[in-house]
Design a protein around this motif. Sequence first.
Motif, mmCIF file in Angstrom:
data_model
loop_
_atom_site.group_PDB
_atom_site.id
_atom_site.type_symbol
_atom_site.label_atom_id
_atom_site.label_comp_id
_atom_site.label_asym_id
_atom_site.label_seq_id
_atom_site.Cartn_x
_atom_site.Cartn_y
_atom_site.Cartn_z
ATOM 1 N N LEU A 1 0.853 -1.181 0.000
ATOM 2 C CA LEU A 1 0.000 0.000 0.000
ATOM 3 C C LEU A 1 0.888 1.231 0.000
ATOM 4 O O LEU A 1 1.788 1.369 0.829
ATOM 5 C CB LEU A 1 -0.910 -0.002 1.229
ATOM 6 N N ILE B 1 -0.938 -0.799 -4.441
ATOM 7 C CA ILE B 1 -2.161 -0.006 -4.326
ATOM 8 C C ILE B 1 -1.742 1.404 -3.936
ATOM 9 O O ILE B 1 -1.158 1.619 -2.875
ATOM 10 C CB ILE B 1 -3.128 -0.604 -3.294
ATOM 11 N N ILE C 1 -8.049 -3.238 -2.483
ATOM 12 C CA ILE C 1 -7.340 -4.186 -1.622
ATOM 13 C C ILE C 1 -7.931 -5.581 -1.801
ATOM 14 O O ILE C 1 -7.191 -6.571 -1.935
ATOM 15 C CB ILE C 1 -7.378 -3.741 -0.146
#
Length: 183
Positions: free
Chosen positions: A36, A79, A143
């Motif tokens: 992330l 992400i 996600i």
Amino acid sequence: MAAFKRMIDINLVGTICFTSALLPLIRKTKGRIVNLSSIHGRIPTGPRAPMSTVTAAISAFSDALRLSIAKWGVDVVLIEAGSTTTGAWYDRKDMLDEARNLWQNLSEEQKATYGENYFELKITSLREYQSQQEDLSALLRSIGDGVTRTFPLPRYTPVTRKEKIQAFVAEYLPYSVYNIIYN
């Protein structure tokens, strides 16, 4: 320098160390790595320099890792969240206190160069995120896809339309255009 060091140690070095520690097991099981990061690695601004630096490095790390371990059947997904999906940290009083501490630790020459009005303007611009309603659905969907899809995308970017346009301008148009629009 303290803000850069803390951000690099926690977010970049932490990501690399954690990934490296689990990599033999992930390769063995043909698992998946989901990192992330933030869109601010592609649309850097002065007040976000530490975060922009680290997120750009995490993106580069993820891309390089994806290429180097693909032969073992391991997917690496990145992400890149946006401000509205990760803006909760702007609400914290300690972030503003840290920014003020940063100002106090600047040399007199640095303070004279930037000026307190410039600093206050930049701190005020961080507060704009406090009033935004967070919609985490795009981030959670990304996600979920990154973790569960049979063939995940290498990169998900759950950001606002404004951030998508800014990233497009930053990546595909001359920097002078970006500078005119966003500075």
